[in-house]
Design an enzyme around this catalytic site. Structure first.
Site, PDB file in Angstrom:
ATOM      1  N   PHE B 251       0.827  -1.213   0.000  1.00  0.00           N
ATOM      2  CA  PHE B 251       0.000   0.000   0.000  1.00  0.00           C
ATOM      3  C   PHE B 251       0.855   1.254   0.000  1.00  0.00           C
ATOM      4  O   PHE B 251       0.471   2.282   0.538  1.00  0.00           O
ATOM      5  CB  PHE B 251      -0.984  -0.031   1.181  1.00  0.00           C
ATOM      6  N   GLY B 522       0.899  -0.195 -12.183  1.00  0.00           N
ATOM      7  CA  GLY B 522       1.540  -1.468 -12.476  1.00  0.00           C
ATOM      8  C   GLY B 522       1.034  -2.122 -13.749  1.00  0.00           C
ATOM      9  O   GLY B 522       1.785  -2.332 -14.696  1.00  0.00           O
ATOM     10  N   THR B 604      -9.941 -10.167  -9.882  1.00  0.00           N
ATOM     11  CA  THR B 604      -8.894  -9.471  -9.136  1.00  0.00           C
ATOM     12  C   THR B 604      -9.173  -7.971  -9.081  1.00  0.00           C
ATOM     13  O   THR B 604      -8.863  -7.314  -8.089  1.00  0.00           O
ATOM     14  CB  THR B 604      -7.508  -9.732  -9.761  1.00  0.00           C
ATOM     15  N   GLU B 675      -5.621   2.461  -6.479  1.00  0.00           N
ATOM     16  CA  GLU B 675      -5.828   3.499  -5.462  1.00  0.00           C
ATOM     17  C   GLU B 675      -7.259   4.005  -5.372  1.00  0.00           C
ATOM     18  O   GLU B 675      -7.705   4.426  -4.316  1.00  0.00           O
ATOM     19  CB  GLU B 675      -4.926   4.733  -5.724  1.00  0.00           C
TER      20      GLU B 675
END
Lengths: 168, 712, 333
Positions: B251, B522, B604, B675
């Site tokens: 995180f 990512g 996911t 986020e």
């Protein structure tokens, strides 16, 4: 001071020399190389180190190894039969009840122990009628699983997984 | 084996596996506990029989270490060595004050590493650390944060935004505004607290060979660790090998190496070639592994009687550490959120003798949007408007700051879809108007945004295997996001094979370079790179390559320099119940509706969005790191006194997303999801609490005591 | 250097003798608090005398001249006690209090005696780098002027503002429980209400027990009042958190007025705080929100709050009123 104790871990008998200050958690992880049990806080505040110890769900970080001579420990690595997964583990996969996976072995052990407690009729904090039957509603599952923190916030998946395992 | 990296412009892929709910490829390892994290790799290839390191922390907030007396510690059975600033190996580079571990006597904050004990067992290391006697020459310190004390103007804010902005004439607009809302909103220090504490297994190999320093680190960026740590020791990045096969969350706190990683490397050098295992304790994490700074946001909103914003002013106050600057971009999202011709933002810091703040999930957006969206709720009430309608009326046509169009901006649809699902139309306009048994009930809404980031410095390798299979390698990390799974899917589609035909390798600096698992970048950054590599491979070797054929490529497209700006958006709806006798607050329903580009894996992605919502809920209701300014450290330094949401706190939480594809941003059409779930959530809860009770809470967390009439 | 030795006692008598003989010895029960303290450096015993395997794990009813009592062995685990049929039916406040404490795992480990004897979670007590009179007499109280959200509002002193963390103990005081203690001089009994003490100028002492006295059992009268009891805890999380405040209550109504009532507060003081003034004010009164609030205020007249604890007074008032009115309704039904 050292002491030699016997622990059965996931069906394998071990004799291990520990310091009197060694917790079951550190005995497993550092002395026996059993890393299927995780250290999240080391102070009984997160549940990551949960195993089944003599059949009960148990925080290994708050337990001295020397006081558990002869105990039988089952970690997430020993829940399944052979190569297969335990139904609770399969349910966690099916409902994506995890992300990083670090709290997961403890969650899984806790769920197995909790379902057994419920089967024995144990009430919980949210049980309205203390003398009634134990009905594993969503609120009951949430409360009974609250000793296992998940910082990824996979609680919805965990709930669904445990609900399914409870109904199986 | 070194293959030249080719530049390739990725083109959109045809989604086949992408968009489907492939189960996590590493799931069985995780549910059985077989997945090994950080220091659990002791016993493997050259990392066996480590010494255990335990950090000794300063008990003063400022001053100098007088003397470190290791005698009692060394006399303890099992203790092998005690390192302090006089005995630790020297670093080549001490510019980074956080990472210059044990290099001089200065103490910059309470909890700083002042010594390190190495022992044969965990127990001996812990006891040894307690026995090290450290003397100090203490100096007066300042560890008390207040907005009025925050006067330092940083050169820029994280990562490289302008410190201040000023467009139009805010003062004149406020003067002329029919409606003005002015408020101060605050958020506390928060700690990331991933479930796996920061941990490093280190081994130093003197002499020849490429690999001098070997690290298994709990990190969000193996290459980032290597490139940061190597120069500290006078090494080339290639001489530091870092792996992180499994990482128990981060995180943000594992986005860059902290003192503990350097300490492990120093210790390993001191006892080379013996490996060293250093696990940071949960308590130590509150001083040593980063945290979200407390913030104060002073807002002034001006609007016409229809609720159209004419002026937005956001002055953000926060704190940083005297030993290393970190300036959170608290007010940056305010620059682009709503249409208003006159806008001003600023950031000022208090520079304190405290631990070093760092990244925590949506740094900037999380506290800044909390403030903005509660202020918007107050404006809606001041204008007599529904809070959803207020936001719809302030939709900009283009990015208000840059004037560029958004690639996709679908905040209105997020709001409308969420309102529909939440039954918003039935909401009473009046606060404190609904009681259900002993509970006040209310609903609230907030908007969310997060920028699309694509990071430079990525490359991927594609190698043909036998039987039409491919080896795909990129040195990124899966911290629980599902990167291993979604990159497998992306590679499969880019190579036109099944996911089962992709052998994906990540999390090792021996693989091509990859950027940090952070900033929701990512999948975008690595995925685009994997696509580029696959397409470069196809161009070079066709679709029936010889086994062994190989391409290493990076993506040379740069959407951020193009004509659009890229942002994800969301709308968060919360229902809150507040117990009228006890003040207890519960959130029975929480819903986020998002526009995040194409979702690569609905399973996911859903977990990521829900996880963000849960962390936002946790911030709304629980999280607060309490620093005692007399001492200078956080005193709620464990998981019993720093509460994160437990399972019982998380009730009906749901997330959905709009179907879309941001093809201009990535060849997958995705934009990033890590986020945004935390953004806006605390505001939605606080706004719902106001609607339930009529009590406006402007500072987090929103706890039971806020709803009681405090007497005496 | 300091050695830590371990011995598993084979009888209660042997355990007491072992602790009497060694000034550095401590009893080890379920370990959930002591092992935590060993790691934190809060407790630094030289010898652990393990009493967790002693045959003190029975729950049984006994007839006494004053009526039936439930005798609970000191080693009975919290989870088992909470689930015991006689506790659920006859002592619901005890079951509720146990279930409101800690987590499922900890309740499986923690013992009855250990729960009673657990120590404060005051953050300064647990942080050996800060002054704390409870941990290090004479060093000062860091909580007095520090982080105060969980501090005591009743019965505190200038030396200590810590609260007792147990939920179970609060219920036990409301249920008139008695602890059975074995010491070097033999066995004695004392009410749980007299077990914990206020800090005064000796906050290092949590209880009135000598260090070598071993709790062997708790006895709980099985009365009509006890059967009409409950426990309500208010905390910062919905689960797995210590109390901000809590209320153990028992209530017997006579028509529309209160015939008998017990009110004990947790999270308020260095010990479970029996609100006797409030109890007295309520007997003979009709039970409504205002009456309870007024009664609670008589008890809170001596309360002392700080900025961070001021909320506890309205919270105690509201929680007590809610708990009692709910109990009254339940009894009607």
């Amino acid at each position: 001071m050292d002491a030699t104790i016997r622990l059965t871990v996931d069906g394998t008998a071990h004799e291990v020399t520990v310091d009197t200050r060694t917790t079951v958690l550190d005995a497993l992880r550092e002395r026996l190389g059993v890393t299927t049990v995780k250290k999240g806080c080391d102070h009984g505040q997160c549940g990551s180190c949960t195993v089944l110890l003599d059949g009960r769900r148990h925080l290994t970080c708050l337990t001295l190894a020397v006081a558990q001579d002869g105990a039988e420990v089952v970690t997430a690595g020993g829940l399944g039969e052979g190569e297969g997964l335990h139904p609770v583990q399969q349910a966690f996969l099916d409902h994506d009840g995890y992300q990083c996976g670090y709290c997961t072995p403890g969650q899984v052990c806790s769920a197995v122990g909790m379902l057994d407690e419920a089967k024995q009729g144990h009430p919980s904090h949210v049980t309205e009628d203390l003398e009634g039957d134990t009905d594993l509603t969503d609120d009951e599952i949430r409360e009974r699983m609250s000793g296992n923190l998940c910082r990824c916030g996979a609680y919805a998946g965990i709930l669904a997984a445990v609900r399914e395992a409870a109904q199986a | 084996m070194s293959t030249e990296t080719v530049e390739q412009t990725p083109t959109p892929i045809t989604p086949r596996s992408v968009g489907t709910a492939l189960g996590r490829v590493d799931g069985p390892e995780k549910v059985t506990g077989a997945a090994r994290y950080g220091v659990e790799h002791h016993g493997e290839d050259g990392l066996a029989d480590p010494l255990y390191a335990w950090l000794v922390q300063s008990t003063v907030a400022k001053g100098a270490v007088d003397a470190v007396d290791p005698a009692a510690a060394l006399a303890h059975p099992g203790v092998v060595a005690v390192l302090d600033h006089t005995s630790a190996p020297r670093l080549e580079d001490t510019d980074d004050g956080e990472l210059a571990v044990l290099q001089d006597a200065r103490v910059h904050f309470r909890g700083q590493v002042v010594a390190l004990v190495l022992a044969e067992s965990v127990e001996a290391a812990r006891e040894g650390a307690a026995l090290v006697e450290v003397g100090y020459a203490a100096e007066d310190h300042d560890a008390r944060f207040s907005a009025d004390g925050a006067t330092y103007r940083p050169d820029s804010v994280n990562p490289a935004f302008d410190t201040d902005s000023d467009q139009g004439d805010v003062d004149a607009a406020l003067e002329a505004a029919a409606v003005v809302v002015e408020g101060e909103y605050s958020t506390p220090h928060e700690h990331n607290n991933p479930m796996e504490p920061h941990a490093t297994l280190a081994r130093w190999s003197d002499g020849d060979g490429d690999e001098v320093l070997r690290l298994v680190d709990s990190t969000q960026a193996v290459h980032g660790v290597a490139s940061t740590v190597a120069p500290l020791f006078g090494l080339e990045p290639g001489q530091v090998r870092v792996t992180a096969p499994y990482v128990g969350g981060g995180f943000g706190s594992k986005g860059m190496p902290h003192a503990s990683t350097v300490a492990a490397a120093l210790a390993a050098r001191a006892v080379a070639p013996r490996p060293v295992s250093l696990a940071v304790t949960r308590q130590q994490m509150f001083a040593l592994t980063g945290y979200r700074t407390a913030t104060v946001s002073r807002f002034r909103l001006g609007a016409d009687t229809d609720g159209r914003l004419t002026a937005v002013e956001h002055r953000a106050y926060e704190q940083t550490s005297a030993v290393k600057e970190f300036a959170e971009q608290t007010a940056v999202a305010t620059r682009m959120m709503y249409a208003a011709p006159n806008r001003r933002t600023s950031h000022r810091l208090a520079v304190l003798d405290v631990a070093v703040p760092s990244w925590m999930r949506a740094p900037g957006e999380m506290p800044g949007i909390f403030a903005h969206e509660v202020a918007m709720d107050e404006l809606a009430e001041a204008c007599g408007l529904d809070p959803v309608e207020l936001r719809l009326r302030n939709e900009p046509d283009v990015d208000p700051e840059s004037g560029k169009p958004f690639s996709i901006r679908r905040l209105p649809e997020c709001l409308e879809r969420g309102a529909e699902r939440f039954g918003w139309a039935e909401r009473s306009a009046q606060p404190r108007s609904t009681v259900d048994g002993d509970w006040w009930v209310g609903t609230g809404v907030a908007a969310a945004t997060y920028p699309g980031y694509r990071m430079p410095g990525n490359a991927a390798r594609v190698t043909a295997l036998e039987g039409g299979r491919y080896d795909v390698a990129i040195g990124c990390v899966d911290i629980g996001t599902g990167a291993r799974t979604v990159l497998t899917q992306i590679a499969a589609d880019a190579l036109a094979v099944e996911p089962a035909d992709v052998d994906l390798h990540i999390a090792d600096t021996s693989l091509p370079s990859a950027s940090v698992a952070g900033g929701s970048s990512g999948t975008s950054s690595w995925g685009a790179t994997v696509v580029a590599a696959a397409q470069a491979f196809a161009a070079a070797h066709g679709d029936a390559p010889e086994p062994g054929a190989e391409v290493v490529a990076s993506a040379d497209d740069d959407p951020l320099s193009g004509e659009h700006v890229f942002h994800s958006f969301g709308a968060v709806f919360a229902q809150v119940r507040v117990h009228r006798w006890t003040g207890e607050i519960r959130v029975p329903r929480l819903l986020g509706v998002y526009s995040v580009g194409r979702v690569v894996n609905p399973t996911t992605a859903r977990s990521q969005l829900l996880g963000g919502l849960v962390m936002g809920l946790s911030a709304a209701l629980h999280e607060e790191s309490v620093r005692d300014p007399r001492f200078g450290h956080v005193v709620t330094q464990d998981l019993a006194s720093y509460h994160v949401a437990s399972h019982a706190d998380v009730l009906d939480v749901d997330a959905e997303w709009l179907e879309e594809s941001d093809d201009e941003f990535t060849p997958m059409g995705s934009r990033g999801i890590g986020e945004i779930g935390i953004v806006g959530t605390a505001a939605a809860v606080a706004n719902a609490a106001y609607h339930a009770t009529g009590v406006r809470v402007r500072s987090l967390p929103v706890t039971a005591d806020r709803f009681l009439e405090v007497d005496r | 250097m300091r050695e830590l030795t371990y011995v598993r006692a084979s009888s209660a008598q042997e355990a007491v003798e072992a602790v009497t003989a060694d000034a550095d010895a401590m009893f080890l029960g379920g370990g959930t608090n002591l092992v935590d303290h060993l790691k934190l450096g809060v407790a630094r015993p030289g010898r652990l005398v393990d009493v967790s395997r002693l045959p003190l794990d029975e729950v049984e009813t006994r007839e006494t001249p004053d009526g039936p009592v439930l005798r609970v062995g000191a080693a009975v685990r919290n989870a088992d006690l909470a689930a015991h049929p006689l506790v659920r039916s006859g002592l619901p406040a005890l079951s509720r209090a146990l279930l409101a404490g800690a987590s499922g795992q900890i309740r499986q480990q923690a013992s009855t005696a250990g729960n009673l004897l657990q120590r404060t979670r005051c953050v300064y007590f647990q942080d050996v780098t800060t002054p704390c009179n409870k941990r290090e007499p004479g060093s000062g109280c860091s909580a007095l002027e520090g982080y105060d959200r969980y501090n005591a509002v009743l019965g505190a002193s200038e030396h200590c503002v810590a609260v007792h963390p147990s939920d179970m103990a609060v219920a036990m005081v409301a249920l008139d429980a008695v602890v059975v203690v074995l010491g070097p001089e033999g066995e004695r009994r004392l009410p749980v209400a007299d077990l914990h003490r206020l800090p005064g100028d000796a906050p290092q002492r949590d209880t009135t027990l000598a260090r070598d006295e071993l709790v062997t059992a708790v006895e709980l009268p099985l009365t009509d009042l006890a059967a009409r009891s409950t426990y309500r805890k208010v905390r910062d999380r919905a689960s797995y958190a210590f109390a901000l405040v809590s209320v153990a209550a028992a209530l017997r109504m006579d028509g529309d007025t209160v015939a008998d009532v017990r009110i004990v507060w947790g999270g308020a003081a260095h010990k479970p705080w029996r609100a006797e003034l409030a109890e007295r004010a309520l007997v003979g009164q009709a039970l409504d929100e205002d009456t309870v609030a007024a009664a609670v205020d008589t008890e809170l007249a001596t309360a002392r709050t700080s900025e961070g604890t001021a909320y506890k007074l309205p919270m105690l008032r509201g929680t007590t009123a809610h708990t009692l009115t709910t109990l009254a309704t339940t009894e009607d039904a």
